[in-house]
Design an enzyme around this catalytic site. Structure first.
Site, short mmCIF file in Angstrom:
data_model
loop_
_atom_site.label_atom_id
_atom_site.label_comp_id
_atom_site.label_asym_id
_atom_site.label_seq_id
_atom_site.Cartn_x
_atom_site.Cartn_y
_atom_site.Cartn_z
N GLY A 293 12.11 -28.94 0.88
CA GLY A 293 12.02 -30.48 1.27
C GLY A 293 10.67 -30.76 1.04
N GLY B 286 8.24 -33.65 2.93
CA GLY B 286 8.15 -34.65 4.15
C GLY B 286 7.34 -35.73 3.77
N HIS C 30 4.34 -36.16 4.22
CA HIS C 30 2.99 -35.59 3.97
C HIS C 30 2.67 -34.28 3.53
CE1 HIS C 30 4.13 -35.12 8.02
NE2 HIS C 30 3.31 -34.01 8.15
N VAL D 18 7.74 -28.49 2.40
CA VAL D 18 8.36 -27.51 3.41
C VAL D 18 9.10 -26.38 2.59
CG1 VAL D 18 9.82 -27.37 5.24
CG2 VAL D 18 8.86 -29.70 4.84
N ASP E 147 8.65 -43.19 12.46
CA ASP E 147 9.21 -42.75 11.17
C ASP E 147 10.71 -42.34 11.44
OD1 ASP E 147 9.45 -43.09 8.27
OD2 ASP E 147 8.54 -41.27 8.00
#
Length: 379
Positions: free
Chosen positions: A23, A25, A27, A30, A154
């Site tokens: 993934g 994110g 910033h 992952v 967020d």
């Protein structure tokens, strides 16, 4: 929190091999990896490192700062919460500007965004959607009532992940802030579609901004529509849903991919839509706190569960009384009549008269009814 050797992180991710990427994110990237924890036990974990952009050192530095902020925020959570992702440890690359890397628990079942919007046959049922909404609310309540207070900034379906048991965990704290005087120095940030339009200056930051984002997620859960979808008119989920809520066109908002909604769920879904409308209100004072939302949800959920239980009980009692009449008529007849009339009709159904021929069997039938009632109440 564990401080891992960076070589251990590199080995766990096969030198951050793209095939280990699970993934991206706001910033960081992952990766999944197997790492050695306490007592020589290995565990599958998620490892996040800051996104690097060739020729854009300032952006890379910004992402590194966000990752450092995520470490600080997660470390500040004194108590573990079952609906907030757990920080396991950190590491840093001493050969590359001391870039931090964080190790968090692995969430094998993806995000709420994936479940709602990817083409999958097993869409979440209405009861599961209610459960998801309640778990998200508890996560937000934990952050807002913590000491210190944390504002996520967020909250969105991409940052709501599922563990192996399909329980919700709120993740990605790169934009989160710890309460106090920090918010006065923090520029507005968030994701378009979820971002509170009232949050225009640093001094406007409060828990009410998170509640706006939560309201959008709640509408997303119920409708199955994305927060922003350029294929729809209007593109904004809030702009589309709120007029329908105001006109009480409840069913027009509900996810049409699920053909049937149980009757006992209707009042709960309507309640959730009203909550969502309050959360996205342009008047911040009208927005409820996470505590108020979860209290209302729990009360509504209890009513929703109570109704079908007692409806089931009443239905069984009516059926029992009807059968009792049949039994009385059968018992009053002679043995010869009973033997000849081997079956009786009850509401269009044929019922074997031998089932109800003796008072002993009547007692057994009634005991079965009570046992069934007790079972249902225990659910």
């Amino acid at each position: 929190m564990v401080e891992f050797d960076y070589e251990e992180i590199v080995k766990a991710t096969d030198n951050f091999n793209p095939r280990m990427l699970i993934g991206k994110g706001s910033h960081g990237l992952v990766y999944k990896g197997v790492i050695l924890l306490k007592h020589n036990n290995t565990s599958l974990v998620a490892i996040k490192k800051p996104s690097s952009h060739k020729g854009l050192e300032s952006l890379h530095e910004e992402n590194s700062n966000k990752l450092q902020n995520e470490i600080q925020v997660l470390s500040s959570l004194n108590d573990e919460n079952p609906h907030v992702v757990k920080l396991i440890g950190t590491s840093y690359d001493s050969f590359n500007n001391n870039n931090k890397v964080i190790v968090i628990e692995f969430m094998p079942n993806g995000s709420l965004h994936d479940w709602l919007h990817d083409t999958k046959p097993n869409l979440p049922t209405w009861p599961k959607r209610v459960e998801i909404a309640m778990q998200i609310t508890r996560a937000v309540q934990f952050l807002h009532e913590g000491k210190p207070l944390v504002i996520h900034r967020d909250i969105k379906s991409c940052n709501i992940l599922f563990d192996s048991q399909w329980n919700v965990k709120l993740a990605d704290f790169g934009l989160a802030i710890i309460g106090g005087g920090v918010q006065a120095l923090t520029q507005p940030a968030g994701t378009i579609g979820y971002l509170d339009p009232c949050y225009t200056t640093p001094t406007k930051l409060s828990t009410k901004n998170d509640m706006f984002s939560f309201g959008v997620v709640l509408l997303e859960i119920i409708s199955g529509r994305k927060a922003i979808d350029m294929c729809n008119t209007p593109a904004s989920l809030v702009e589309w849903a709120i007029p329908l809520i105001e006109q009480q066109h409840w069913l027009q908002i509900c996810d049409t991919r699920i053909k049937v909604m149980p009757n006992y769920m209707v009042s709960t879904i309507i309640h959730f839509l009203r909550v969502a409308a309050c959360c996205v209100s342009p008047n911040e004072d009208e927005r409820p706190s996470a505590r108020e939302v979860i209290t209302g949800m729990e009360d509504c959920f209890i009513e929703q569960v109570r109704f079908p239980i007692w409806a089931s009980v009443l239905k069984k009692m009516v059926r029992f009384r009807k059968r009792k009449k049949v039994i009385k008529n059968i018992v009053s007849k002679s043995k010869t009549q009973v033997e000849c009339e081997c079956k009786v009709e009850e509401d269009g159904e044929e019922v074997d008269s031998d089932t109800y021929i003796s008072t002993e069997k009547v007692a057994i039938t009634f005991n079965h009814l009570l046992a069934d009632v007790t079972f249902n109440l225990g659910k």
